[in-house]
Design an enzyme around this catalytic site. Sequence first.
Site, mmCIF file in Angstrom:
data_model
loop_
_atom_site.group_PDB
_atom_site.id
_atom_site.type_symbol
_atom_site.label_atom_id
_atom_site.label_comp_id
_atom_site.label_asym_id
_atom_site.label_seq_id
_atom_site.Cartn_x
_atom_site.Cartn_y
_atom_site.Cartn_z
ATOM 1 N N ASP A 54 0.825 -1.204 0.000
ATOM 2 C CA ASP A 54 0.000 0.000 0.000
ATOM 3 C C ASP A 54 0.865 1.262 0.000
ATOM 4 O O ASP A 54 1.987 1.240 -0.492
ATOM 5 C CB ASP A 54 -0.961 -0.052 1.206
ATOM 6 C CG ASP A 54 -2.312 0.580 0.890
ATOM 7 O OD1 ASP A 54 -2.324 1.771 0.551
ATOM 8 O OD2 ASP A 54 -3.337 -0.111 0.965
ATOM 9 N N SER B 293 -11.197 -0.720 -1.497
ATOM 10 C CA SER B 293 -9.931 -0.714 -0.753
ATOM 11 C C SER B 293 -10.145 -0.957 0.724
ATOM 12 O O SER B 293 -9.283 -1.507 1.395
ATOM 13 C CB SER B 293 -9.248 0.650 -0.873
ATOM 14 O OG SER B 293 -8.460 0.717 -2.006
ATOM 15 N N HIS C 79 -3.933 6.128 2.925
ATOM 16 C CA HIS C 79 -4.569 4.893 2.478
ATOM 17 C C HIS C 79 -3.987 3.653 3.173
ATOM 18 O O HIS C 79 -4.724 2.807 3.695
ATOM 19 C CB HIS C 79 -4.397 4.817 0.960
ATOM 20 C CG HIS C 79 -5.206 3.773 0.270
ATOM 21 N ND1 HIS C 79 -4.735 2.490 0.058
ATOM 22 C CD2 HIS C 79 -6.431 3.818 -0.301
ATOM 23 C CE1 HIS C 79 -5.656 1.807 -0.610
ATOM 24 N NE2 HIS C 79 -6.691 2.582 -0.838
#
Length: 764
Positions: free
Chosen positions: A151, A544, A222
């Site tokens: 990520d 996600s 994220h």
Amino acid sequence: MTTHISLCFLFSYVTFLPLIFTTFAQSQNYIIHMNLSAMPKPLTNHHTWYQSTLSSALQNSQFTTTTNNLNSLISSKFIYTYTHVMNGFSANLSPKEHELLKTSPGYISSIPDLPVKLDTTYSPQFLGLNPNKGAWHDSNFGNDVIIGVIDTGVWPESDSFKDYGMTEVPSKWKGQCENSIHFNKSLCNKKLIGAKFFNRGLLAQNPNATLGLNSTRDTKGHGTHTSTTAAGSRVDKASFYGYANGTASGIASNSRVAMYKALWKNGASSSDVIAAIDAAISDGVDVLSLSLGLDDVPLYEEPVAIATFAAVEKGVVVATSAGNDGPVLKTLHNGTPWVITVAAGTTNRDFQGTLTLVNGNKIVGFSLYIGAFSSNNFPIVFMGLCDSVNDLKQVKSKIVVCEDKNGTSVYNQLYNLGVAQVFGAVLISNVTLTDILYKKFLASIIVNPINGEIIKDYIKSFNSKNSSSIASMSFKKTVFGTKQAPSVDSYSSRGPSKSCPYVLKPDITAPGTLILAAWPSNVLVSHLGTKEAFSSFNMISGTSMACPHVAGIAALLKGAHRDWSPAAIRSAIMTTSDIFDSTKEHIKDIDDNKDATPLALGAGHVNPNRALDPGLVYDVGVQDYVNLLCALNFTQQNITTITRSPFNDCSKPSLDLNYPSFIAFFNGGNSSKTLHEFHRTVTNVGEGKTIYTASITPIKGFSVSVIPNKLVFHEKNQKLSFKLRIEVERMAKLKEVAFGYLSWMDEKHVVRSPIVITTIKLKS
Ligand SMILES: *[C@@H]1O[C@H](CO)[C@@H](O)[C@H](O)[C@H]1NC(C)=O
Ligand SMILES: *[C@@H]1O[C@H](CO)[C@@H](O)[C@H](O)[C@H]1NC(C)=O
Ligand SMILES: *[C@@H]1O[C@H](CO)[C@@H](O)[C@H](O)[C@H]1NC(C)=O
Ligand SMILES: *[C@@H]1O[C@H](CO)[C@@H](O)[C@H](O)[C@H]1NC(C)=O
Ligand SMILES: *[C@@H]1O[C@H](CO)[C@@H](O)[C@H](O)[C@H]1NC(C)=O
Ligand SMILES: *[C@@H]1O[C@H](CO)[C@@H](O)[C@H](O)[C@H]1NC(C)=O
Ligand SMILES: *[C@@H]1O[C@H](CO)[C@@H](O)[C@H](O)[C@H]1NC(C)=O
Ligand SMILES: *[C@@H]1O[C@H](CO)[C@@H](O)[C@H](O)[C@H]1NC(C)=O
Ligand SMILES: *[C@@H]1O[C@H](CO)[C@@H](O)[C@H](O)[C@H]1NC(C)=O
Ligand SMILES: *[C@@H]1O[C@H](CO)[C@@H](O)[C@H](O)[C@H]1NC(C)=O
Ligand SMILES: *[C@@H]1O[C@H](CO)[C@@H](O)[C@H](O)[C@H]1NC(C)=O
């Protein structure tokens, strides 16, 4: 002296001019597959062989004479050696260099290094997890299972990475935390046990790419969010500006996290992503969470599909996100037969604002307003479509009410209200799209058209008396169980898989909408004009966010059943999922409020406690995947690219993978094909002696049968086979997507599989 200078000059003229030209004109990254059995005998190290292969190709493409220059040329062109995910390497090559490389001994094939997409556009109690029983209890919260997350990095200081009470790092762990800018490896602990970053591919492709920080530290948010969703420690009193307050916990709160940062501020390259997967495999992760994907690439050219084949072969469970390109069919990525493909759903949690009218009437709507707000009895006006910023400016110190006429003007209205900087706003709209809540700095409430009428009547009644109407607003209320949940959210990408339509995808739905998890304290969560908001938790949406829930659940299952294969874990997750929502109806698709088909929902909504004890599993071995690749009519070379094996046994090609779901394609209209048969083998992972009987929900227009419809097991781990037959009853109009379910039931278990019958065209 003079000679030397001129030589040097001549040298650069001859070799570097054309090179500079080709580099900037059309050099690109390639991922190159090599035949390891063809490595010359004296060499024992694949890395040396790949470098010398590249070296010969470069030598032939340039007039290079000195070793020095050749060495620096190689180091500028060579990107990574891959060890586990494939036999090969990546390099930045001009077309001519690429052509020459193809003639090298041992060259098999090469694929371009494609950009990778991050799946965000925009929890445990809901899943029924309980410390005293079920999946949390039986796996000790996923103790000692290692989840590798590819990520955007991590924010190691987050409370969700605290390792209070955790046992020592498992001895099998071979990875480590690496020092990088603003990331001292001493920040790692027994929770965050790995931190590495990969950007050589991205920089080779685009030397000017903005990295954010050349470091494993997360500058986007994220990766901090996804990794703590999967395995964050419990944090009490977490909230997002008062919303979603309570204890935040990752799904597998005793599992370990290893972050492999391969997604950067302005882009991501496959060559980096697969280098990260390569490292994760060699470090010894048990589960991989990949909230990213590549669109529209055949399996043998899809780097993530290729790399995850190796991971799965080594027993690593791989969870991936379906993508955020719904609600249109055939938009899904990661439709790869050996991974778990996760769709996103809503939870039963609502975030509310309240408008209180002077007559005491309280009207509740959606809100995620994060600012301070104290208002008592402010003037309220109805401004219709709110399409003129100038008109709005005239009433900016009031509570402005707008009405959405067609279900889309609300976006424009939010924008206009922001520009006019109105004091407060009420939007009348039936939108359920959650991205609408992203205007976190506008004191706004979205109310449905029924409540909208009440507000409009209230304002009108004052206008007729020629006095001004007033109202109050309040925010930051979180409520549970007010709506039908879960539903598949409309952004979640839909199947069938374009790369392998014969395997039904997505596999499973997990919570993805407005998920609260940790966030870097210096990355913006919202802004409006000069206002900026920061928070150590954030609420965001996307597949996600759904993917790490399933990675966490896979870690719990791995913790409880060390001997289960990745396919067995996937099967357990799929066949025990829920297809009914909080109102006991079939789970809906937010897009049309109809029953969500398996092309949106997969097998159902994940239920971790039931997944612990699935009764039966549909297992898949490596040769089964090879049989499928053979039946897709891939060349031996193409299959080798995926399997890394110089020989692939294609004697039993079959599209009929032993999967816990079914998809049958029929032509609409007058097709000669009226029958489709599937063959499956189930393994009894329950207690031992038991009898399962089959039950099928009827599907209009088809006759679906199971042969035999009773399976008598004598012992644990026994395998039995059956056939599922689908016959078209009449050739009248077939629906584009029809579906039903096959359930195998004994006294304790229901092992359910979705069946999709579709006329969707496979090509284009
Ligand atoms: C790989 O190399 C070996 C040994 O040279 C050869 O026998 C085999 O056919 C090659 N395989 C492929 C797929 O090129
Ligand atoms: C990392 O932290 C350790 C312990 O706090 C310290 O001794 C070391 O100098 C730090 N290293 C770097 C590169 O800052
Ligand atoms: C990178 O930036 C430099 C300087 O701004 C520019 O000269 C060069 O063309 C850029 N290269 C690419 C590949 O965009
Ligand atoms: C990033 O850091 C690594 C070492 O940690 C270094 O090798 C590399 O050159 C750096 N890249 C950039 C673009 O600064
Ligand atoms: C969240 O905050 C509200 C209001 O402060 C409180 O009533 C509620 O109990 C809190 N919920 C949790 C789960 O802590
Ligand atoms: C929302 O309202 C608009 C206009 O009032 C209508 O056209 C649309 O069909 C409605 N959508 C839903 C999902 O109810
Ligand atoms: C909805 O109305 C807005 C203006 O209020 C307009 O810009 C938009 O195109 C309309 N959308 C549709 C689908 O009719
Ligand atoms: C309403 O009030 C305004 C001033 O407050 C006045 O100018 C107007 O004439 C009034 N209208 C009626 C219909 O009474
Ligand atoms: C593979 O080729 C065979 C023979 O040409 C054909 O019958 C079959 O439909 C093809 N399979 C796929 C998946 O395209
Ligand atoms: C796939 O097979 C085709 C036909 O042999 C070949 O041209 C192509 O290079 C192969 N691609 C890969 C990645 O194996
Ligand atoms: C199917 O066949 C019938 C009778 O032969 C014909 O009338 C009809 O048009 C055909 N439908 C299609 C979609 O080809």
